[in-house]
Motif scaffolding. Structure first.
Motif, short mmCIF file in Angstrom:
data_model
loop_
_atom_site.label_atom_id
_atom_site.label_comp_id
_atom_site.label_asym_id
_atom_site.label_seq_id
_atom_site.Cartn_x
_atom_site.Cartn_y
_atom_site.Cartn_z
N UNK A 31 36.55 51.93 47.82
CA UNK A 31 36.45 51.99 49.27
C UNK A 31 35.33 51.09 49.79
N UNK A 32 34.25 50.98 49.03
CA UNK A 32 33.19 50.06 49.43
C UNK A 32 33.66 48.63 49.47
N UNK A 33 34.46 48.25 48.46
CA UNK A 33 35.01 46.89 48.42
C UNK A 33 36.03 46.67 49.54
N UNK A 34 36.79 47.71 49.87
CA UNK A 34 37.73 47.59 50.99
C UNK A 34 36.98 47.37 52.30
N UNK A 35 35.87 48.09 52.49
CA UNK A 35 35.05 47.91 53.70
C UNK A 35 34.47 46.50 53.74
N UNK A 36 34.04 45.99 52.58
CA UNK A 36 33.54 44.62 52.52
C UNK A 36 34.66 43.63 52.87
N UNK A 37 35.85 43.86 52.32
CA UNK A 37 36.97 42.99 52.63
C UNK A 37 37.32 43.00 54.11
#
Length: 478
Positions: A31-37
């Motif tokens: 989810x952190x990577x999705x938010x970064x994306x």
């Protein structure tokens, strides 16, 4: 796509992670990577002269809006947050975490609150996000911290009371502004014609909250103990992102709403910042605990950032924002390096270290790069920010950059001395394995960011400059 998608992802990630059991770390990282994306995707649509945001009525009486604004300044801070969150979570994978579902859920929820703080364009909404960010770090430091439980509880409670009490002054300022504007929208609050006395008290109300959060001396007494007692991930969240909430808020809320007070008392608050720079550097020289040394090093750097923010010049504010971002990556990298050492030696006492270079040449090289980045070596990101801040200070008074520049000299001394005592010397009889792939990737990503923007800061400069000019336009009307 609008900026609310980042908040939705982080909040959804918090709830899913809470029920993920042993897979919580990987779920939270996803989810952190999705938010970064999502943050990067928003940047591709960003136009410096047209903000990304959303606006809707939340309450009729009092009139409160769910208003989010994504201009260059706020999106830069959102990108800092969403970039560091995955790094911080991934850095914990080399350690055993008790009750991981709650731990990682709190990290994501803190990210949600901090992103909301950076995006909020309604003062009441902003205050809610501001206070929400305090809750997860309280429990992270209290339940997953280190050292004696009573001392940890004492440090964390002091931090909570300090920051909560300071925020009440800010809330009182917003309440007064509401009686003048009829709502909390930042555009309307900034357009108010307040008297000199009104601006003075509003300015001080905001300052009480921001000086504690940053922190500036003499409001810093909670910092070193909390940084030391919190788990490394908590310390990274505090130093890498949370303190930037105070610095960002100076630019976003304090200066545009009370520009006359900012201009009148500019010299005093620049002196506050520079005094913190010198004080933090001197105290860091005397530290025997590695985390406390890095805590005071952080205090010295944020003092210089605050001084730049109060210059009311384009270069000063631009340098402050650049330094906010670079400091976030540098300090997270340094605290992670301290955690790598603790994993192997189970101590943070500098006197019990030494000789690591012989056993771990890869870790030594990466740690050395982070140390040099911290002392603003040319070609690193910190150099761009510190040079720009000092240049901005020089336009106010030539003595300000001279005194502020002491942080570079003193910083080089205590950081290189620390490196010498920790890493060099004869081989330590205690075994020290070189960095793992996970540890190397964490440090490598941070180092890559520091060199890339140290050599090519133009994308960030272009993104934040229009917002800074807009903020300063309120002071130019005086």
């Amino acid at each position: 796509m609008d900026v609310s998608i980042i908040l939705i992802l982080l909040l959804a990630g918090t709830l899913v992670t809470l029920f993920s059991g042993k897979a919580a770390g990987k779920v939270a990282l996803a989810f952190g990577l999705l938010a970064l994306g999502a943050s990067v995707a928003l940047l591709t649509k960003f136009n410096a002269h047209q903000n990304i945001g959303c606006l809707g009525v939340w309450m009729e009486n009092p009139q409160i809006y769910f208003a989010l604004n994504g201009d260059g300044l706020s999106l830069a801070m959102v990108l800092l947050t969403t970039s560091l969150l995955p790094i911080i979570m991934y850095s914990t994978f080399g350690s055993e975490v008790k009750n991981p579902s709650s731990f990682y859920a709190l990290i994501l929820f803190m990210g949600f609150a901090m992103v909301g703080t950076f995006l909020a364009a309604d003062g009441f909404l902003y205050y809610i996000f501001w206070e929400l960010a305090l809750i997860p770090i309280y429990f992270i430091a209290l339940n997953w911290g280190n050292g004696d439980a009573k001392e940890r509880q004492k440090a964390v409670v002091k931090f909570f009371i300090y920051t909560f009490a300071g925020s009440l002054f800010m809330l009182a300022s917003f309440a007064y502004l509401y009686t003048k504007a009829g709502n909390f929208l930042i555009g309307n609050l900034s357009a108010l014609s307040l008297s000199a006395d009104e601006q003075f008290w509003i300015f001080l109300g905001f300052f009480a909250a921001y000086a504690i959060k940053i922190p500036l001396i003499p409001f810093h007494t909670w910092q070193a103990a909390v940084y030391q007692k919190a788990p490394t991930a908590g310390t990274m969240l505090l130093s890498g992102i949370m303190l930037k909430m105070g610095l960002y808020s100076v630019l976003r809320w304090q200066l545009p709403i009370a520009p006359y007070a900012a201009k009148t008392f500019m010299t005093i608050f620049i002196v506050f910042g520079i005094a913190g720079t010198i004080y933090g550097s001197i105290v860091a020289l005397r530290q025997k605990d590695l985390k406390k040394l890095l805590a005071y090093s952080s205090l010295a750097h944020v003092g210089l950032i605050a001084a730049g923010a109060y210059t009311l010049t384009v270069d000063g504010l631009r340098g402050a924002v650049l330094q906010m971002i670079s400091h976030g990556f540098v300090i997270v990298g340094l605290f992670f390096a301290a955690e790598v050492i603790f994993r192997r030696y189970q101590t943070r006492e500098i006197s019990e270290m030494g000789g690591i270079r012989v056993q771990a040449p890869k870790f030594t090289s990466m740690f050395m790069i982070l140390v040099l980045a911290s002392v603003a070596l040319p070609s690193t990101f910190n150099f761009v920010g510190e040079f720009t801040v000092l240049y901005g200070l020089s336009s106010i008074n030539i003595w300000f950059p001279i005194l502020g520049g002491l942080t570079i000299i003193l910083g080089a001394y205590y950081m290189l001395k620390m490196f010498q005592n920790v890493m060099l010397g004869e081989a330590n009889p205690k075994p020290f394995a070189d960095i793992t792939f996970q540890e190397g990737l964490t440090m490598g990503v941070i180092i890559a960011v520091l060199f890339f923007f140290g050599l090519y800061p133009k994308p960030i400069v272009d993104m934040i400059t229009p917002s800074i000019e807009q903020i300063l336009s309120y002071t130019h009307k005086l």
